[in-house]
Design a protein around this motif. Structure first.
Motif, mmCIF file in Angstrom:
data_model
loop_
_atom_site.group_PDB
_atom_site.id
_atom_site.type_symbol
_atom_site.label_atom_id
_atom_site.label_comp_id
_atom_site.label_asym_id
_atom_site.label_seq_id
_atom_site.Cartn_x
_atom_site.Cartn_y
_atom_site.Cartn_z
ATOM 1 N N UNK A 144 -34.892 -32.637 -40.908
ATOM 2 C CA UNK A 144 -34.086 -33.818 -40.608
ATOM 3 C C UNK A 144 -32.803 -33.421 -39.890
ATOM 4 N N UNK A 145 -32.203 -32.300 -40.284
ATOM 5 C CA UNK A 145 -30.993 -31.834 -39.595
ATOM 6 C C UNK A 145 -31.315 -31.484 -38.152
ATOM 7 N N UNK A 146 -32.478 -30.842 -37.919
ATOM 8 C CA UNK A 146 -32.877 -30.511 -36.544
ATOM 9 C C UNK A 146 -33.062 -31.771 -35.716
ATOM 10 N N UNK A 147 -33.744 -32.773 -36.274
ATOM 11 C CA UNK A 147 -34.027 -33.992 -35.526
ATOM 12 C C UNK A 147 -32.745 -34.717 -35.140
ATOM 13 N N UNK A 148 -31.729 -34.644 -35.991
ATOM 14 C CA UNK A 148 -30.490 -35.351 -35.700
ATOM 15 C C UNK A 148 -29.518 -34.526 -34.858
ATOM 16 N N UNK A 149 -29.676 -33.223 -34.869
ATOM 17 C CA UNK A 149 -28.787 -32.374 -34.078
ATOM 18 C C UNK A 149 -29.205 -32.348 -32.614
ATOM 19 N N UNK A 150 -30.506 -32.201 -32.366
ATOM 20 C CA UNK A 150 -31.008 -32.056 -31.000
ATOM 21 C C UNK A 150 -32.491 -31.795 -31.094
ATOM 22 N N UNK A 151 -33.345 -32.320 -30.246
ATOM 23 C CA UNK A 151 -33.011 -33.236 -29.154
ATOM 24 C C UNK A 151 -32.940 -34.677 -29.628
ATOM 25 N N UNK A 152 -32.489 -35.560 -28.760
ATOM 26 C CA UNK A 152 -32.466 -36.970 -29.108
ATOM 27 C C UNK A 152 -33.889 -37.482 -29.241
ATOM 28 N N UNK A 153 -34.716 -37.138 -28.305
ATOM 29 C CA UNK A 153 -36.144 -37.478 -28.345
ATOM 30 C C UNK A 153 -36.829 -36.761 -27.190
ATOM 31 N N UNK A 154 -38.140 -36.881 -27.133
ATOM 32 C CA UNK A 154 -38.881 -36.355 -25.992
ATOM 33 C C UNK A 154 -39.622 -37.519 -25.349
ATOM 34 N N UNK A 155 -39.849 -37.392 -24.047
ATOM 35 C CA UNK A 155 -40.503 -38.469 -23.299
ATOM 36 C C UNK A 155 -41.618 -37.882 -22.438
ATOM 37 N N UNK A 156 -42.801 -38.480 -22.538
ATOM 38 C CA UNK A 156 -43.921 -38.073 -21.696
ATOM 39 C C UNK A 156 -43.995 -38.989 -20.487
ATOM 40 N N UNK A 157 -43.854 -38.407 -19.302
ATOM 41 C CA UNK A 157 -44.083 -39.126 -18.052
ATOM 42 C C UNK A 157 -45.523 -38.822 -17.649
ATOM 43 N N UNK A 158 -46.361 -39.849 -17.603
ATOM 44 C CA UNK A 158 -47.779 -39.610 -17.406
ATOM 45 C C UNK A 158 -48.404 -40.680 -16.529
ATOM 46 N N UNK A 159 -49.662 -40.490 -16.216
ATOM 47 C CA UNK A 159 -50.378 -41.426 -15.341
ATOM 48 C C UNK A 159 -50.574 -42.784 -16.003
ATOM 49 N N UNK A 160 -50.994 -42.792 -17.261
ATOM 50 C CA UNK A 160 -51.311 -44.024 -17.982
ATOM 51 C C UNK A 160 -50.859 -43.854 -19.423
ATOM 52 N N UNK A 161 -49.786 -44.543 -19.820
ATOM 53 C CA UNK A 161 -49.204 -44.373 -21.153
ATOM 54 C C UNK A 161 -50.183 -44.726 -22.260
#
Length: 269
Positions: A144-161
């Motif tokens: 939980x400390x890792x999730x709140x420290x960094x990163x904010x989130x990850x995002x997949x840029x893809x052909x079809x979500x």
């Protein structure tokens, strides 16, 4: 993958979460680079990170943000003939099962599963070519400390979500109803992944598989929370990096080796 391992006879019980109890969510991010010293200097300047050694050896380091382990650096890109890139790792209860599921659904396994005590890891690519990793075993430190420290989130840029969400969901047991799994929602034209109520990933449509620019091809983008986006952009340029796009609350940057990442304002979280 987690570049560290238990120290001092093993971690304290309260500091350990197992991928058998919480799974399918991002649990770590790792950077493959060419020059360990230059990489450390760049990210110290841009993100304020400090460093400690890792059990895997002299080519590996753990990045710390306010004392919390937030990322792994592996200076093995040239030695192992790997691309310089940031990669997210997802927690799984069984690495062999996850790799088999990925292959059955058109994905590929580039590395592993291999043993990296206290767990096992594999590096995969989805059927559109986006690279990601899986991690089975103990998550050393406070997740939980890792999730709140960094990163904010990850995002997949893809052909079809929607298609990508089906692929990852079948591998990582998203929306399976099993205690500890992630939930999937469709919001504002994108797929949103939640773990224990927190948004931990987003999936967007529109990337092109054969685009000559790798930033346009399907890929996972790592977002790090910062206090001042514009200051990070200027500092990146001063230390040999480049700015691909820039706004007040978010900028896409490249480090001197070419690895792409995003800095996002704390206000935009």
């Amino acid at each position: 993958m987690n570049h560290d391992a238990p120290a001092g006879g093993g971690p304290r019980k309260r500091d350990v979460v197992s991928t058998h109890s919480v799974f399918g969510a991002p649990c770590w991010v790792s950077l493959t680079s060419r020059d360990l010293q230059a990489t450390q200097e760049f990210y110290t300047a841009v993100l304020g990170w400090r460093w400690r050694g890792a059990k895997l050896g002299e080519h590996f380091r753990i990045a710390l943000a306010q004392g919390v382990p937030v990322a792994g650096i592996a200076a093995v890109a040239a030695m192992w003939q790997m691309a310089v890139a940031w990669t997210p790792y997802f927690a799984v209860p069984d690495a062999d099962v996850a790799v088999a599921r990925a292959r059955e659904r058109g994905g590929t396994a580039a590395v592993g599963p291999l043993s990296f005590p206290p767990g096992r890891a594999a590096l995969l690519a989805d059927r559109d070519g986006a690279t990601f990793g899986i991690w089975q075993g103990e998550l050393v430190g406070n997740w939980e400390a890792w999730r709140r420290a960094s990163p904010t989130f990850i995002r997949l840029h893809t052909r079809d979500a929607f298609d990508a969400a089906l692929f990852y969901g079948e591998i990582l047991d998203w929306a399976s109803g099993v205690p500890g799994c992630c939930e999937v929602e469709y919001e504002g034209g994108e797929v949103v992944l939640r773990s224990q109520g927190d948004i931990v990933a987003r999936i967007d449509s529109g990337a092109l598989e054969a685009a000559p620019d790798p930033s346009v091809r399907p890929h996972w983008q790592i977002h790090f929370a910062v206090a001042d986006v514009l200051d990070c952009a200027r500092t990146a340029e001063k230390h040999g990096g480049s700015v691909l796009s820039e706004a007040e609350d978010e900028a896409i940057l490249r480090d001197p080796d070419g690895a792409q990442f995003t800095v996002t304002s704390h206000r935009a979280r």
